[in-house]
Write a protein that holds these residues in place. Structure first.
Motif, mmCIF file in Angstrom:
data_model
loop_
_atom_site.group_PDB
_atom_site.id
_atom_site.type_symbol
_atom_site.label_atom_id
_atom_site.label_comp_id
_atom_site.label_asym_id
_atom_site.label_seq_id
_atom_site.Cartn_x
_atom_site.Cartn_y
_atom_site.Cartn_z
ATOM 1 N N LEU A 30 0.826 -1.206 0.000
ATOM 2 C CA LEU A 30 0.000 0.000 0.000
ATOM 3 C C LEU A 30 0.863 1.260 0.000
ATOM 4 O O LEU A 30 0.606 2.211 -0.743
ATOM 5 C CB LEU A 30 -0.930 -0.010 1.215
ATOM 6 N N LYS A 31 1.908 1.248 0.817
ATOM 7 C CA LYS A 31 2.816 2.397 0.906
ATOM 8 C C LYS A 31 3.517 2.623 -0.429
ATOM 9 O O LYS A 31 3.652 3.762 -0.888
ATOM 10 C CB LYS A 31 3.825 2.148 2.012
ATOM 11 N N LYS A 32 3.937 1.536 -1.071
ATOM 12 C CA LYS A 32 4.647 1.650 -2.346
ATOM 13 C C LYS A 32 3.742 2.260 -3.417
ATOM 14 O O LYS A 32 4.155 3.153 -4.160
ATOM 15 C CB LYS A 32 5.134 0.270 -2.794
ATOM 16 N N ARG A 33 2.519 1.821 -3.478
ATOM 17 C CA ARG A 33 1.587 2.365 -4.475
ATOM 18 C C ARG A 33 1.223 3.810 -4.179
ATOM 19 O O ARG A 33 1.102 4.626 -5.087
ATOM 20 C CB ARG A 33 0.343 1.496 -4.547
ATOM 21 N N PHE A 34 1.049 4.122 -2.908
ATOM 22 C CA PHE A 34 0.710 5.497 -2.538
ATOM 23 C C PHE A 34 1.863 6.443 -2.859
ATOM 24 O O PHE A 34 1.654 7.534 -3.390
ATOM 25 C CB PHE A 34 0.339 5.561 -1.055
ATOM 26 N N VAL A 35 3.082 6.026 -2.570
ATOM 27 C CA VAL A 35 4.248 6.862 -2.867
ATOM 28 C C VAL A 35 4.412 7.031 -4.370
ATOM 29 O O VAL A 35 4.729 8.128 -4.844
ATOM 30 C CB VAL A 35 5.524 6.274 -2.221
ATOM 31 N N SER A 36 4.173 5.987 -5.138
ATOM 32 C CA SER A 36 4.291 6.117 -6.593
ATOM 33 C C SER A 36 3.211 7.052 -7.149
ATOM 34 O O SER A 36 3.479 7.843 -8.064
ATOM 35 C CB SER A 36 4.229 4.749 -7.276
ATOM 36 N N LEU A 37 2.014 6.990 -6.592
ATOM 37 C CA LEU A 37 0.953 7.903 -7.015
ATOM 38 C C LEU A 37 1.316 9.347 -6.692
ATOM 39 O O LEU A 37 1.188 10.238 -7.537
ATOM 40 C CB LEU A 37 -0.369 7.528 -6.344
ATOM 41 N N ILE A 38 1.793 9.595 -5.491
ATOM 42 C CA ILE A 38 2.173 10.950 -5.088
ATOM 43 C C ILE A 38 3.354 11.438 -5.918
ATOM 44 O O ILE A 38 3.391 12.603 -6.341
ATOM 45 C CB ILE A 38 2.490 11.006 -3.578
ATOM 46 N N SER A 39 4.331 10.573 -6.195
ATOM 47 C CA SER A 39 5.469 10.956 -7.031
ATOM 48 C C SER A 39 5.010 11.347 -8.431
ATOM 49 O O SER A 39 5.552 12.268 -9.041
ATOM 50 C CB SER A 39 6.476 9.818 -7.115
ATOM 51 N N PHE A 40 4.019 10.637 -8.928
ATOM 52 C CA PHE A 40 3.473 10.936 -10.249
ATOM 53 C C PHE A 40 2.755 12.290 -10.261
ATOM 54 O O PHE A 40 2.824 13.034 -11.235
ATOM 55 C CB PHE A 40 2.510 9.813 -10.653
ATOM 56 N N ILE A 41 2.095 12.613 -9.163
ATOM 57 C CA ILE A 41 1.331 13.862 -9.069
ATOM 58 C C ILE A 41 2.227 15.061 -8.743
ATOM 59 O O ILE A 41 1.868 16.197 -9.053
ATOM 60 C CB ILE A 41 0.224 13.709 -7.995
ATOM 61 N N LEU A 42 3.391 14.822 -8.157
ATOM 62 C CA LEU A 42 4.237 15.929 -7.700
ATOM 63 C C LEU A 42 4.671 16.879 -8.812
ATOM 64 O O LEU A 42 4.679 18.086 -8.616
ATOM 65 C CB LEU A 42 5.483 15.381 -6.998
ATOM 66 N N GLN A 43 5.037 16.352 -9.952
ATOM 67 C CA GLN A 43 5.543 17.228 -11.014
ATOM 68 C C GLN A 43 4.480 18.210 -11.511
ATOM 69 O O GLN A 43 4.768 19.401 -11.626
ATOM 70 C CB GLN A 43 6.104 16.412 -12.164
ATOM 71 N N PRO A 44 3.250 17.781 -11.810
ATOM 72 C CA PRO A 44 2.256 18.782 -12.217
ATOM 73 C C PRO A 44 1.888 19.768 -11.105
ATOM 74 O O PRO A 44 1.459 20.884 -11.378
ATOM 75 C CB PRO A 44 1.029 17.959 -12.613
ATOM 76 N N CYS A 45 2.067 19.361 -9.865
ATOM 77 C CA CYS A 45 1.720 20.239 -8.743
ATOM 78 C C CYS A 45 2.841 21.201 -8.377
ATOM 79 O O CYS A 45 2.740 21.905 -7.382
ATOM 80 C CB CYS A 45 1.349 19.402 -7.529
#
Length: 129
Positions: A30-45
């Motif tokens: 769960l942590k791995k998927r959540f971190v990958s999702l947040i990493s993916f969202i970080l650049q546009p944000c």
């Protein structure tokens, strides 16, 4: 002008919630998927940093060109208005700094987690050999 501060307030609240979720212990998958999702969202944000910086520059400019109301000719209402504007500007400055700091914190947490994952993979490969 108030809409900009409302947007920045919501962004800071969302960043704080994300930072909290990233630091709470969770199962590895769960942590791995959540971190990958947040990493993916970080650049546009990343727009948060220049937006908050622009707001800081705006606060600085307004502070430099603000009419001073410290003499005895000012009425009590004018003095109260001046003091409220100073307090509001200080709160907005803290909001801008918090937005930048939280974005940086989330970025570093994700980066550290990804580095830990890659080191664990290297360790696993060495153990298998």
């Amino acid at each position: 002008m108030a809409l900009q501060w409302i947007i920045l307030t919501y962004v800071v609240a969302a960043e704080a919630a994300i930072a909290l979720l990233l630091t709470v212990p969770a199962p590895k998958l769960l942590k791995k998927r959540f971190v990958s999702l947040i990493s993916f969202i970080l650049q546009p944000c990343l727009f948060v940093v220049p937006f908050a910086s622009f707001q800081l520059l705006d606060l600085y400019w307004k502070n430099e060109h603000r009419l001073m109301c410290t003499s005895e000719i000012c009425t009590a209402a004018e003095r109260d208005r001046y003091e409220r504007s100073i307090y509001k500007a200080q709160g907005n400055m803290i909001l801008c700094v918090a937005a930048c700091f939280l974005y940086w914190s989330i970025y570093r947490i994700c980066k550290f987690y990804n580095e830990i994952q890659s080191l664990e993979e290297v360790e696993k490969r060495y153990k298998d050999e």
